[in-house]
Design a protein around this motif. Structure first.
Motif, short mmCIF file in Angstrom:
data_model
loop_
_atom_site.label_atom_id
_atom_site.label_comp_id
_atom_site.label_asym_id
_atom_site.label_seq_id
_atom_site.Cartn_x
_atom_site.Cartn_y
_atom_site.Cartn_z
N UNK A 1 -103.46 -37.53 40.38
CA UNK A 1 -102.00 -37.49 40.34
C UNK A 1 -101.44 -38.87 40.05
N UNK B 1 -101.72 -32.32 31.60
CA UNK B 1 -101.04 -31.05 31.77
C UNK B 1 -101.40 -30.08 30.67
N UNK C 1 -95.98 -36.77 28.24
CA UNK C 1 -94.86 -35.83 28.26
C UNK C 1 -94.26 -35.71 26.86
N UNK D 1 -95.96 -36.69 38.99
CA UNK D 1 -94.85 -36.80 38.05
C UNK D 1 -93.51 -36.74 38.75
N UNK E 1 -97.15 -44.86 34.63
CA UNK E 1 -95.89 -44.26 34.17
C UNK E 1 -95.79 -44.23 32.64
N UNK F 1 -87.25 -37.91 25.99
CA UNK F 1 -88.30 -36.89 26.11
C UNK F 1 -87.70 -35.57 26.58
N UNK F 2 -86.80 -35.65 27.55
CA UNK F 2 -86.28 -34.42 28.13
C UNK F 2 -85.37 -33.68 27.14
N UNK G 1 -94.50 -28.23 22.60
CA UNK G 1 -93.58 -27.16 22.99
C UNK G 1 -92.54 -26.93 21.90
N UNK H 1 -86.49 -30.62 23.81
CA UNK H 1 -86.50 -29.15 23.75
C UNK H 1 -85.09 -28.61 23.55
N UNK I 1 -94.10 -32.23 24.94
CA UNK I 1 -92.85 -31.65 24.46
C UNK I 1 -92.86 -31.45 22.95
N UNK J 1 -97.90 -41.52 31.36
CA UNK J 1 -97.28 -40.23 31.65
C UNK J 1 -96.16 -39.95 30.67
N UNK K 1 -90.60 -38.35 36.58
CA UNK K 1 -90.85 -37.91 35.20
C UNK K 1 -91.69 -36.65 35.30
N UNK K 2 -91.01 -35.52 35.19
CA UNK K 2 -91.71 -34.25 35.36
C UNK K 2 -92.44 -33.88 34.08
N UNK K 3 -93.24 -32.80 34.16
CA UNK K 3 -94.12 -32.46 33.05
C UNK K 3 -93.40 -32.28 31.71
N UNK K 4 -92.14 -31.83 31.75
CA UNK K 4 -91.44 -31.67 30.48
C UNK K 4 -90.49 -32.84 30.22
N UNK K 5 -90.73 -33.97 30.87
CA UNK K 5 -89.98 -35.17 30.56
C UNK K 5 -88.67 -35.31 31.33
N UNK K 6 -88.36 -34.31 32.16
CA UNK K 6 -87.10 -34.40 32.89
C UNK K 6 -87.24 -35.28 34.12
#
Lengths: 322, 289
Positions: free
Chosen positions: A245, A184, A256, B15, A249, A291-292, A263, A295, A260, A252, B20-25
């Motif tokens: 794609x 990404x 991520x 993802x 996991x 991870x989420x 970011x 931010x 982040x 990925x 698990x989306x690109x920003x980890x959500x």
């Protein structure tokens, strides 16, 4: 200061912390020759020899320069220029950039590199898959789309800059440059990316992720093979798209986390470079931040706080730039 | 504006499939958001909401106007969305008009309730001043400063926050002499204001369908990939106040019922989070003054 086991700071505490840390960050940059739009540029004692106005400046009366952008004052002998802090990417020959194809034109691809104008990637300055010699025929001009299509992301190097109109020409004449897939893109302000010896970086395990720090502020986070010394497999060529794609996991998750981290650094206006990215990733692991949540204001406060600590520890202020 | 490459699109879809989306959500996670209250001094109430990179400004302006002819005992709530050209290159000129009309309609469907005032986000009867003559009209305007997906949900958060910040001056009706109409006297003491109850104000949860899955709080990149989206307004009691389907592709009815219950679950969590953020913003505002 950091207590991984302790209770997480509340939002309010974090906000206060962030403000405090920001104040420390700002005070450490106070010694920089920062000017604002319209500021008279302090030329110091050696103004007597006369000055030349460079980019971002204008003459205001006799031997007095005024800034026309907000940014850092730079001097090369008599030439005084102001480099805008926030703005579009200004290319330099040899920069590694990540760009996006906006148009397939006559013998060239137009690329968005976050600059003032689109850069050009000439058909003559790409390596064909498998390293075969290009035959200069009409047919291969017609087949350009098979190489790179509109919207494709490509890593490339700045080959030359036209002195007249500032047009940027790119090349991908190395196995490591080419189409990017299986990862990404994170976009940050170009000034946050410093020119390094290596812009293709493989982050060591446990992160085990490859990143391309485009000088234009486009950061690609992908698998490690992309960055590994050998570059892309020549035989495989650029056609080896595969079902990108489908990513493991665990890989990925690592991607991520790194994305982040980039970011988070960008959100705080901190320079984005490999050690900083690794440190933010480690910090998130240490604090067991998901991870989420990287931010969220709490974690950003922690990052800012740690950076502020580091700068204080360094004693005399290390300028943010250079 | 250039789109995403085929490789990025498949990475993004992969993802979402892996939760698990690109920003980890995960698929049902919202981005973190912040609320700032009382940002426009001329407005009766205002709020700025930042949801990821999406940035919106919501303002409530209370004005004296005339009540709807069929329901003289009610006040009015007018909703509008405007997308600033700074929000993105695609909104330059008249580019944002279509989307702002669509969003305005969706907000109306979720907040305005029926013509007779039932199901409205705010108690319209409380806005009446002189029955059949004068009432308060609340103009709720949303300005989108930056668009990075999910403008509608952010707008709903903004309106709820701005309403919680709204102060409506008290009005005294002076009796008129004989046949003359009574005069209105506004109380200009800022402490003597009526507040709007925001308990019934719903929030909107948009579930965006990308591939076979649906995700909450899509970013701009993810929205570019959507086939369709369902925006569900959920109130504090967990009731659905309005449903809007957006996007061109159809959704299977069985999927819709799934989406509704997921939206309801997310909405409850979101409401708690928004309430906490609003009270946090209020305490921050108090400590400033």
């Amino acid at each position: 200061m950091l207590q991984p086991e302790g209770p997480a700071p509340s939002l309010d505490e974090a906000a206060a912390k962030l403000a405090e840390a920001q104040a420390i960050l700002q005070s450490s940059t106070a010694s920089l020759p920062l000017v604002c739009l319209g500021d008279a540029i302090d030329l110091g004692a050696d103004a007597e020899g006369g000055v030349m106005k460079g980019h971002g400046t204008m003459m205001a009366g006799e031997a007095q320069l005024q800034a026309t952008v907000c940014g850092l004052v730079e001097r090369v002998n008599k030439l005084v220029s102001v480099r805008a802090l926030k703005g579009r990417y200004t290319a330099q020959v040899g920069d590694v950039v990540v760009g996006r194809v906006t148009e397939v034109a006559q013998k060239r691809w137009k690329m968005d590199v976050n600059g003032k104008q689109d850069a050009a990637l000439l058909l003559a300055s790409v390596n064909l898959p498998g390293g075969v010699q290009r035959r200069r025929t009409n047919v291969d001009e017609l087949n350009m789309r098979e190489l790179y299509q509109e919207n494709d992301l490509i890593s490339a190097e700045v080959q030359q800059i036209n002195q007249g109109d500032g047009a940027v020409a790119l090349h991908t004449r190395s196995a490591k440059y080419g189409k990017l897939q299986g990862g990404q893109l994170v976009t940050v302000a170009p000034y946050l990316i410093k020119r390094l010896k290596q812009h293709f970086v493989a982050l060591a395990a446990p992160l085990d992720v490859g990143i391309i720090l485009g000088c234009n502020g486009y950061v690609w986070i992908g698998s490690k093979d992309l960055v590994d010394a050998g570059g892309r497999d020549e035989d495989e060529g650029m056609e080896a798209a595969g079902p990108s794609g489908q990513v493991d996991l665990q890989l990925r998750e690592r991607m991520c986390r790194v994305a982040n981290a980039v970011r988070a650094l960008a959100a705080l206006g901190l320079p984005v470079h490999p050690p900083a990215i690794v440190e933010v990733c480690n910090l998130s692991g240490l604090l067991r931040v998901e991870i989420k949540d990287m931010l969220g204001p709490e974690f950003l406060a922690q990052v800012a706080y740690r950076e502020a600590d580091r700068r204080q520890a360094e004693g005399d202020a290390q300028p943010m730039d250079h | 504006m250039p789109g995403l490459s085929a490789a990025e699109l498949s990475f993004l879809e992969g993802g979402i499939a892996q939760d698990l989306r690109n920003d980890g959500r995960g698929r049902e996670d919202f981005r973190s958001f912040s609320i700032q209250l009382d940002v426009i001094s001329q407005a009766s109430g205002s709020a700025r909401v930042r949801l990821g990179a999406t940035d919106i400004l919501a303002s409530i302006k209370a004005e004296l106007g005339s009540p709807p002819a069929e329901f003289p005992h009610l006040g009015r709530l007018e909703l509008a969305v405007e997308i600033s050209p700074t929000a993105g290159p695609e909104f330059e000129g008249r580019g944002g008009e279509e989307l702002s009309a669509e969003l305005g309609k969706a907000l109306e469907r979720s907040f305005a309730g029926g013509a007779n005032g039932t199901g409205a986000a705010v108690d319209l009867a409380a806005l009446s001043v002189v029955e059949g003559k004068t009432c308060w009209v609340l103009y709720a305007d949303v300005l989108v400063l930056n668009a990075d997906g999910n403008i509608l949900d952010a707008s709903a958060i903004g309106i709820k926050a701005a309403l919680s910040n709204t102060r409506i001056p008290k009005v005294e009706v002076l009796a008129g002499e004989g046949d003359e109409e009574g005069e209105l006297e506004l109380n200009d003491d800022p402490d003597e204001c009526a507040r709007v109850s925001t308990a019934a104000v719903p929030l909107i949860v948009t579930l965006t369908k990308v591939g076979r899955h649906y995700i909450a709080d899509a970013t701009g990149d993810e929205e570019a990939q959507m086939s369709s989206a369902l925006s569900v307004a959920v109130n504090e009691k967990g009731q659905l106040c309005g449903v809007t389907k957006r996007g061109s592709a159809g959704i299977d009815p069985s999927v819709i019922s799934d989406m509704l219950s997921v939206a309801r679950r997310i909405g409850k969590r979101l409401l708690a989070k928004v309430d906490a953020e609003i009270s946090l913003a209020e305490s921050r505002l108090e400590s400033e003054t």
